[in-house]
Design an enzyme around this catalytic site. Structure first.
Site, PDB file in Angstrom:
ATOM      1  N   LYS A  21       0.966  -1.129  -0.131  1.00  0.00           N
ATOM      2  CA  LYS A  21       0.195   0.170  -0.194  1.00  0.00           C
ATOM      3  C   LYS A  21       1.024   1.178   0.006  1.00  0.00           C
ATOM      4  O   LYS A  21       0.299   2.356  -0.087  1.00  0.00           O
ATOM      5  CB  LYS A  21      -1.008   0.208   1.165  1.00  0.00           C
ATOM      6  N   ASP A  98     -10.929  -6.408   0.596  1.00  0.00           N
ATOM      7  CA  ASP A  98     -11.244  -5.022   1.277  1.00  0.00           C
ATOM      8  C   ASP A  98     -11.972  -3.926   0.700  1.00  0.00           C
ATOM      9  O   ASP A  98     -11.469  -2.755   0.725  1.00  0.00           O
ATOM     10  CB  ASP A  98     -10.116  -4.601   2.126  1.00  0.00           C
ATOM     11  N   ASN A 236       2.328 -13.504   4.575  1.00  0.00           N
ATOM     12  CA  ASN A 236       2.137 -12.039   4.709  1.00  0.00           C
ATOM     13  C   ASN A 236       2.748 -11.925   5.990  1.00  0.00           C
ATOM     14  O   ASN A 236       2.236 -11.971   7.039  1.00  0.00           O
ATOM     15  CB  ASN A 236       0.628 -11.565   4.729  1.00  0.00           C
TER      16      ASN A 236
END
Length: 738
Positions: A21, A98, A236
């Protein structure tokens, strides 16, 4: 990138998915192509990975604002993917996690459902890129808890399974976003709906949802033979690169334990150690069967700790070519905490460089003096020196930052002991009705358990010092915010238990129940310890960024003792004047709400509290002021001004203030103390004690010119209540509810 890719290669990792991100053009600005400079950086990363035999997967997340039916958006999406493809990337992922399930008006007219829109665009991009061998799709319903009404009956997943091209792999996280366990039965259920084995996107060690949590525990809750039901597995990890040694190392052991397949064609991973952090099996098919071999997380953790010890004590610098940092490392992560050493590295803060809030001027030393402290406080800034982390300290570090659903042994002991000590503090309480039991085995048990708890808190403080003073500055960069947070929490908890052991009258607090997802209770071990304290719900008291310049100095907070002496001023007409005026009333009439801050050189600060200002003022008039008149007035009228000042110090406060804020505090620290966080911890310790005995609010009087202290208190939730109205002289009253 070279160091990162070398580590992956040595451990047998074969795939890296780039989806941060931090890269705004990955999600927020997905329509924009990369600049020439950004192209160069991405090309370098792709080539470096490929030269090490690694598969580089480029992920794009357009789901927040894409118009699926818009030819313009589809053209921009293709342009972006083509740009990355031209840089040499051969594997891609489209992520729709999401985001909202809603469709705009144009998409509602063009597609029968939200899933239909996503699948249509994904299939088109897959064909546009020439049907690459690795193409991943992350659905919006990417775990069991997000499926409506269930995995088997979800119309969304049914559409994905029926319409998504069969060679496109679907990402799945398990029964939950952060799954404690992955079971064969649940995976078989998902496979039947998706009509293909899923690829697990494992969030077991992801910590981007809580800035106070770190996960150093082993890969756990996934049996090795699950591989027969998977297309692959992506881990992750923690946002902090240096925190992922054990997660990756133990995953390597897990992969080796299930790597002896009896049949089926699976991509073999060649390397020094045949392991996998991010493993992808492109040719996995139904019917593959793996021999069930033994994997023990505890043994894997022990092996990882042994190997990690060598690296932990290497003299590496954060940000250098030796430990090169990727701009972004984890999948779906926010940016890591700022470096505590950024800018000045190991720069020292000179003694007395800047007086922090709560400090008293050198000309008015009102801090109680303890034994063993010299007149000079040398080196109170940063402690230099390079040390080695012991294996016991690393075990403690891992135990305190274990896994999202499970604490390590040291964390379990910390929480269990504090819970028990608080629940059974009546055994040593001053108002205990069972006086015969005060010397019984129950009291001895409380004190023995308290002794063990205090020892563990001291070990945490030593761990903090070792991390800060260690040779590996790259480890300091990544781990410091977490050991600093836990150090401060341990200081408060230790002082609270010491205070309970001084036969205090206390009331308990309710504990929070467990929640289904790990982010329900913020803070990990620090958060749970926080919630065991009487003011645990006041998050603003505990959530502050670490200091820019870390210090390895040891600190201790303890209750005031009668042998502690008030600060003296040899220049005054009487050596006790400063102490009697500034600290004397509190230490004489309510010493149970006084705490001392110490470091290796001795006492460096104190905080004084008054539980009930109204009753305290009456006691001052009845006993303290008469005693001061007897002490000073007989030697001459020249001291009458001093008595007058003492009387003014006990001036009245408005009833409107004391109704909501019945308690008062005073914080003093030496000018040499540069670690503001320790002053905050000292103040929190007093608030814990006041709240434990029923206080609903506290106030502090500050001079309007003391901007540092005003800012300090404001950050801790104090608000200005009165200005120039509390007493005859000017003063600002800052207060907060408890």
């Amino acid at each position: 990138p070279r160091f990162f890719c070398t580590r992956m290669q040595n451990w047998g990792l074969n795939t890296y998915l780039y989806g941060p991100k931090d890269d705004l053009k990955h999600r927020l600005l997905w329509r924009e192509v990369y600049s020439p400079e950004e192209e160069g950086q991405l090309r370098t990363l792709i080539k470096e990975a490929q030269s090490r035999g690694l598969r580089f997967v480029y992920a794009l997340s357009p789901g927040q604002d894409i118009v699926f039916s818009s030819p313009c958006d589809l053209t921009l999406l293709k342009r972006k993917l083509r740009q990355v493809s031209d840089l040499g990337c051969q594997a891609f992922a489209i992520l729709f996690d999401d985001i909202d399930h809603s469709l705009c008006q144009a998409d509602s007219e063009a597609f029968s459902s939200f899933a239909h829109a996503q699948v249509t665009v994904t299939n088109e991009m897959y064909r546009f890129l020439g049907e690459p061998p690795v193409f991943l799709f992350c659905p919006t319903e990417y775990c069991g808890s997000l499926c409506s009404p269930s995995v088997q009956k979800s119309p969304y997943l049914q559409t994905v399974g029926e319409d998504l091209l069969p060679d496109i792999t679907v990402i799945w996280t398990g029964n939950k976003v952060i799954s404690r366990k992955l079971s064969v039965d649940r995976l078989a259920e998902v496979e039947s709906v998706l009509q293909r084995p899923p690829l697990i996107w494992d969030n077991l060690h992801a910590n981007d949802y809580d800035s106070r949590r770190l996960f150093l525990g082993p890969f756990k809750g996934r049996e090795p033979w699950l591989r027969g039901h998977l297309r692959g597995l992506l881990l992750n990890p923690n946002c902090e690169f240096e925190a992922n040694y054990i997660p990756l190392h133990t995953l390597a052991s897990w992969y080796r334990a299930g790597s002896q397949e009896r049949k089926g064609d699976i991509a073999r991973i060649q390397g020094k150690n045949r392991t996998s952090c991010r493993i992808y099996f492109p040719n996995a098919s139904e019917g593959q069967f793996y021999e069930e071999t033994d994997y023990c997380p505890d043994r894997a953790l022990s092996a990882a700790l042994h190997d990690w010890m060598e690296e932990l004590n290497q003299p590496l610098q954060a940000g250098t070519s030796v430990v090169e940092k990727l701009p972004v490392f984890p999948l779906n992560s926010s940016s890591p905490p700022p470096s505590p050493t950024k800018g000045k590295g190991e720069s020292e803060v000179r003694e007395g460089e800047k007086r922090q809030p709560g400090q008293v001027p050198a000309s008015r030393p009102a801090v109680p003096a303890g034994g063993g402290r010299g007149r000079k406080a040398q080196g109170r800034g940063l402690s230099g020196g390079k040390g080695l982390l012991s294996e016991a300290q690393v075990q403690l570090l891992v135990g305190l930052h274990y896994l999202p659903h499970e604490h390590g042994p040291s964390a379990q002991k910390l929480i269990q002991d504090l819970t028990w000590l608080k629940s059974n503090c009546h055994l040593v309480s001053a108002n205990s009705k069972k006086r015969p039991l005060r010397k019984s085995r129950y009291v001895d048990e409380w004190r023995d358990r308290a002794s063990g708890f205090l020892s563990l808190c001291e070990d945490i403080a030593q761990l903090h010092c070792s991390v800060v003073g260690g040779a590996n500055r790259a480890v300091l960069y990544d781990l410091y915010p977490y050991v600093w947070d836990l150090r401060n929490m341990a200081l408060v908890a230790k002082a609270f238990v010491c205070w309970l052991g001084e036969e205090r009258t206390t009331t308990g607090t309710e504990l929070l129940g467990e929640e289904s997802e790990p982010w329900a209770l913020k803070g990990g071990v620090s958060g749970e310890v926080q919630m065991l304290l009487p003011i645990g719900g006041s998050g603003e008291l505990f959530t502050h960024p670490p200091p820019l310049f870390p210090t390895s100095r040891l600190y201790n907070i303890r209750p005031y003792r009668n042998k502690d002496k008030c600060g003296q001023d040899s220049g005054a007409s009487h050596p006790d004047v400063v102490g009697d005026r500034c600290l004397g009333p509190c230490l004489a009439l309510c010493p149970e709400y006084s705490f001392i801050l110490e470091d290796e050189l001795g006492v460096c600060g104190c905080i004084l509290g008054i539980l009930d200002v109204r009753s305290f003022a009456k006691r001052c008039q009845a006993s303290w002021l008469p005693a001061m008149r007897d002490k000073y007035l007989p030697k001459g009228n020249n001291r009458s001004d001093l008595i007058k000042l003492m009387e003014e110090d006990q001036g009245e406060y408005p009833d409107s203030l004391l109704y909501h804020f019945p308690s008062q505090l005073r914080l003093d620290t030496l000018p040499e103390l540069v670690d503001v966080s320790v002053s905050r911890t000292l103040l929190v310790t007093l608030l814990v004690a006041l709240k434990a005995n029923g206080s609903q609010g506290v106030f502090c009087e500050v001079q309007p010119t003391d901007r540092q202290r005003l800012e300090f208190l404001t950050k801790l939730g104090f608000l200005e209540i009165l200005r120039g109205e509390a007493r005859s002289r000017e003063g600002v009253v800052m207060a907060r509810l408890l």
